[in-house]
Enzyme design. Structure first.
Site, PDB file in Angstrom:
ATOM      1  CB  CYS A   2      61.923 195.440  -7.678  1.00 34.67           C
ATOM      2  SG  CYS A   2      63.541 195.483  -8.316  1.00 34.67           S
ATOM      3  NE  ARG A  27      59.414 197.516  -2.123  1.00 35.90           N
ATOM      4  CZ  ARG A  27      59.160 196.107  -1.412  1.00 35.90           C
ATOM      5  NH1 ARG A  27      58.315 196.060  -0.342  1.00 35.90           N
ATOM      6  NH2 ARG A  27      60.030 195.228  -1.724  1.00 35.90           N
ATOM      7  CD1 TRP A  73      66.847 200.728  -6.041  1.00 36.20           C
ATOM      8  CD2 TRP A  73      67.511 198.700  -5.531  1.00 36.20           C
ATOM      9  NE1 TRP A  73      67.927 201.051  -5.027  1.00 36.20           N
ATOM     10  CE2 TRP A  73      68.205 199.765  -5.026  1.00 36.20           C
ATOM     11  CE3 TRP A  73      67.846 197.414  -5.231  1.00 36.20           C
ATOM     12  CZ2 TRP A  73      69.572 199.449  -4.131  1.00 36.20           C
ATOM     13  CZ3 TRP A  73      68.833 197.237  -4.375  1.00 36.20           C
ATOM     14  CH2 TRP A  73      69.557 198.056  -3.775  1.00 36.20           C
ATOM     15  CG  ASN A  99      60.484 192.576  -6.911  1.00 37.42           C
ATOM     16  OD1 ASN A  99      60.310 193.185  -7.941  1.00 37.42           O
ATOM     17  ND2 ASN A  99      59.669 192.922  -5.751  1.00 37.42           N
ATOM     18  N   GLY A 100      63.989 190.039  -7.729  1.00 39.27           N
ATOM     19  CA  GLY A 100      65.037 189.149  -7.434  1.00 39.27           C
ATOM     20  C   GLY A 100      66.059 188.974  -8.521  1.00 39.27           C
ATOM     21  CD  GLU A 481      70.113 203.462  14.471  1.00 42.15           C
ATOM     22  OE1 GLU A 481      70.963 202.316  13.808  1.00 42.15           O
ATOM     23  OE2 GLU A 481      69.047 203.703  13.986  1.00 42.15           O
ATOM     24  CE  LYS A 485      68.216 205.580  11.130  1.00 38.05           C
ATOM     25  NZ  LYS A 485      68.878 204.471  11.418  1.00 38.05           N
ATOM     26  CD  GLU A 488      70.111 205.057   7.275  1.00 40.60           C
ATOM     27  OE1 GLU A 488      69.920 204.241   6.227  1.00 40.60           O
ATOM     28  OE2 GLU A 488      69.590 204.554   8.551  1.00 40.60           O
ATOM     29  CG  HIS A 504      93.099 202.140  22.090  1.00 41.31           C
ATOM     30  ND1 HIS A 504      94.335 201.743  22.577  1.00 41.31           N
ATOM     31  CD2 HIS A 504      92.189 202.215  22.894  1.00 41.31           C
ATOM     32  CE1 HIS A 504      94.157 201.693  23.961  1.00 41.31           C
ATOM     33  NE2 HIS A 504      92.820 201.896  24.264  1.00 41.31           N
ATOM     34  CE  LYS A 602      61.826 200.979   6.458  1.00 39.97           C
ATOM     35  NZ  LYS A 602      62.684 201.644   7.456  1.00 39.97           N
TER      36      LYS A 602
HETATM   37  C1  AGP Z   1      68.665 201.492   8.714  1.00 43.62           C
HETATM   38  O1  AGP Z   1      68.215 202.834   8.989  1.00 43.62           O
HETATM   39  C2  AGP Z   1      68.471 201.303   7.369  1.00 43.62           C
HETATM   40  N1  AGP Z   1      67.249 201.246   6.546  1.00 43.62           N
HETATM   41  C3  AGP Z   1      69.207 199.507   7.356  1.00 43.62           C
HETATM   42  O2  AGP Z   1      70.466 199.435   7.892  1.00 43.62           O
HETATM   43  C4  AGP Z   1      68.109 198.447   7.869  1.00 43.62           C
HETATM   44  O3  AGP Z   1      68.206 198.587   9.489  1.00 43.62           O
HETATM   45  C5  AGP Z   1      68.671 197.116   7.486  1.00 43.62           C
HETATM   46  O4  AGP Z   1      68.505 196.902   6.161  1.00 43.62           O
HETATM   47  C6  AGP Z   1      67.988 196.055   8.255  1.00 43.62           C
HETATM   48  O5  AGP Z   1      66.604 195.990   7.449  1.00 43.62           O
HETATM   49  P1  AGP Z   1      65.374 195.187   8.322  1.00 43.62           P
HETATM   50  O6  AGP Z   1      65.363 195.696   9.962  1.00 43.62           O
HETATM   51  O7  AGP Z   1      64.262 195.314   7.763  1.00 43.62           O
HETATM   52  O8  AGP Z   1      66.089 193.501   8.375  1.00 43.62           O
END
Ligand code: AGP
Length: 607
Positions: A2, A27, A73, A99-100, A481, A485, A488, A504, A602
């Site tokens: 949000c 976001r 959101w 928010n929350g 990583e 990527k 996502e 394994h 985000k």
């Molecule tokens: C990574 O591409 C994602 N957007 C997500 O895993 C992100 O790295 C994770 O939510 C941590 O966010 P931060 O670095 O703002 O704590």
């Protein structure tokens, strides 16, 4: 996640509120709304994207110089107009954005309904409006009504309240969900993220948990104080509004991948003395004595930040000789971690607001550990709640998928490892590492200049719905990583594995329809990884290699992405770039929006 925007001043609020919401679009949200005060409260809300709200705002008059706005959101209640914020009380005299999560909202709602309050939404947030209404009915002033309401609430909130009976006044309260106040000339702004107000001011005040601010055109009064907040609480945003635009690129994700040479320069700036072979980290200067006594480091983070921590483990152990463990923040905070005042807990977080990472730091503080932050967002919660830390200086990262922040985290972790070694009289790698770091921007640019290699790999992957990323030692975290990527932004089911694990079990997956992306630079693990490539080939697997020596592997693989050679410790910073570009190009090839991947936000400021 949000987004919140508020304004009080002498200008029309609606354009400012709508502009702020458009900046926060990245976001992730599913509905939006505004409320403007002008003797009464005009509330306009819409399901779906901002363009739907804009159509309604054009149709309805919303004049007024004080207002609030929100992008939602959904956490409680489906994404429909009736669940969109701002939420109001029974009479429409109170409106608020939140928010929350209000954890005890059901019992609060039942009490209110039993006294005749009528609810129009399924949300937890609406409960707050009716609680404030109930208190103001009993002649409680607005500020006291908000304070007393929040005293009965369990959960988290970033909250902004406006009342039709208290002109030109916003009440902002923060507990576990960020709120920042922008300071203008006889006007003030409120937002959940500084990017929403940077077009108007760079002078900001970050609210801390438990603080309630009365915000008017003239000033900001905290927790009922008669005197307005002074400059001592103010900090300055250290980036510009154009950094929150796409700079001519089709997507923020591509812009942020392409600006990584500059990001590395910014992360290194002022922190390397190449002549004397020293690293300078101002944020750690004040705790050098404490750092020298640390006997163990625990790194905590989520998602990409966690994977950066896994690279950091190798860097700090190999360069500084300090034992390191890396923990998922969402696990660490619920374990009974065996840490002490001789443990340093390092939180890695781009946003500095990730709820799991913030709570992990709070758990570490409760156990008297030294808490450190590696954070990109100046003044964020993790930055303010840790004992000391180092900022990435990567600039705002708008794309949901972490790219430049991740590369900046690896760069800065290398500096931290060198710095910790310095404190312990360990210098043998310093000159070489600092020289290698200085070379990285040029080497990253070289990779970006040869993006066509990536398109060849995208063609090889075609319409695959599965793939493996494989790497060893420094490149195992890059395999994880790279898989994240691709998952996502292109929704391909990708898994990251250490190459040594293939025998394994995972190798059972391999046949001619199952591709693997193998990170195999010419380093100490090359021979081992070469064997893994041969095992994959023997089973007909399709293989894409990311390597520093095309000659060595080209004949055995289906596609090859060549990157420059650097020191083994720094190589992950280069090898991750092709995985970012691969994920981006796969998303675009599948007509997906890499900036707004489904189901993702985000910054995950809820648990
Ligand atoms: C990574 O591409 C994602 N957007 C997500 O895993 C992100 O790295 C994770 O939510 C941590 O966010 P931060 O670095 O703002 O704590």
């Amino acid at each position: 996640m949000c987004g919140i925007v508020g304004y009080v001043g002498s200008r029309q609020a609606t354009p400012i509120l709508m502009n702020g919401l458009s900046v926060l679009e990245y976001r992730g949200y599913d509905s939006a709304g505004i409320c403007v005060q002008n003797g009464r409260l005009t509330t306009i809300r819409a399901e779906g994207k901002l363009v739907e709200l804009e159509k309604k705002v054009k149709r309805f008059e919303s004049h007024g110089t004080c207002g609030i706005a929100h992008t939602r959101w959904a956490t409680h209640g489906v994404p429909e107009e009736r669940n969109a914020h701002p939420h109001r009380d029974c009479t429409g005299s109170i409106a608020l954005v939140h928010n929350g999560i209000i954890e005890n909202y059901q019992e609060l709602k039942a009490d209110l309904m039993s006294t005749g309050h009528l609810f129009s939404s399924d949300t937890d947030s609406e409960v707050l409006a009716h609680m404030i209404e109930e208190r103001m009915k009993n002649e409680m002033p607005l500020l006291q009504a908000v304070e007393d309401t929040l005293a009965h609430v369990r959960g988290t909130y970033g909250l902004v309240v406006v009342s039709k009976d208290v002109p030109q006044t916003l009440i902002a309260a923060r507990m576990g969900s960020p709120l920042v106040i922008g300071v203008g000339e006889d006007e003030h702004y409120i937002a959940s993220d500084p990017s929403a107000l940077i077009a108007y001011t760079k002078d900001v005040i970050y609210l801390d948990d438990g603080e309630i601010a009365v915000v008017t055109s003239e000033g900001v009064h905290l927790n009922g104080s008669p005197s307005a907040l002074t400059g001592s609480r103010q900090s300055k945003i250290d980036w510009d509004v154009e950094e929150t635009t796409k700079g001519g690129h089709p997507h923020f994700m591509l812009k942020e991948i392409m600006e990584q040479p500059k990001v590395i320069e910014d992360s290194l700036r002022g922190r390397m003395d190449l002549i004397h072979g020293r690293c300078i980290l101002g944020g750690l200067e004040g705790i050098q004595d404490r750092l020298a006594q640390i006997d163990r480091i625990v790194i905590v983070g989520c998602g990409s930040a966690y994977y950066a921590g896994l690279v950091g483990e190798y860097l700090i152990e190999e360069i500084a000789g300090i034992p390191v463990e890396v923990e998922l923040a969402s696990e660490f905070r619920y374990r009974k971690p065996l840490i002490s005042e001789r443990t340093a807990v390092l939180a890695i977080s781009q946003s500095g607001e990730t709820a799991d990472t913030l709570e992990a730091i709070r758990e570490a503080k409760r156990k008297h550990a030294l808490t450190l932050g590696l954070v990109n967002t100046v003044g964020s919660s993790i930055a303010r709640e840790t004992d000391a830390g180092v900022y990435n200086h990567a600039g705002p990262e708008v794309g949901v998928a972490s790219t430049k922040a991740f590369v900046s985290q690896l760069t800065t972790l290398t500096l931290i490892a060198i710095y910790l070694g310095q404190l312990r009289g360990v210098h043998e790698r310093t000159h070489a590492l600092l020289a290698g770091l200085a070379e990285l921007p040029k080497q990253v640019q070289e990779i970006l200049d040869h993006r066509e290699q990536i398109l060849e790999a995208v063609t090889s992957l075609g319409s695959t719905e599965h793939c493996l990323f494989l790497g060893r030692k420094f490149h195992a975290p890059i395999a994880y990583e790279g898989a994240l990527k691709l998952k996502e932004v292109s929704y391909v089911h990708a898994e990251g594995y250490t190459s040594g694990e293939m025998k394994h079990g995972p190798i059972a997956l391999i046949d001619k329809s199952f591709p693997s992306i193998v990170l195999c630079p010419k380093d100490s693990m090359f021979e081992k990884t070469w064997s893994n490539i041969e095992e994959l080939k023997a089973r007909g697997g399709m293989i894409i290699a990311i390597t520093t020596d095309r000659e060595s592997v080209g004949s055995l693989v289906d596609a090859c992405i060549e990157i420059p050679q650097t020191l083994e410790e720094l190589q992950p910073i280069l090898s991750v770039i092709p995985t970012q570009l691969l994920a981006y190009e796969m998303a675009v090839a599948r007509s997906l929006d890499p900036d707004k991947p489904r189901n993702l936000a985000k910054s995950v400021t809820v648990e």
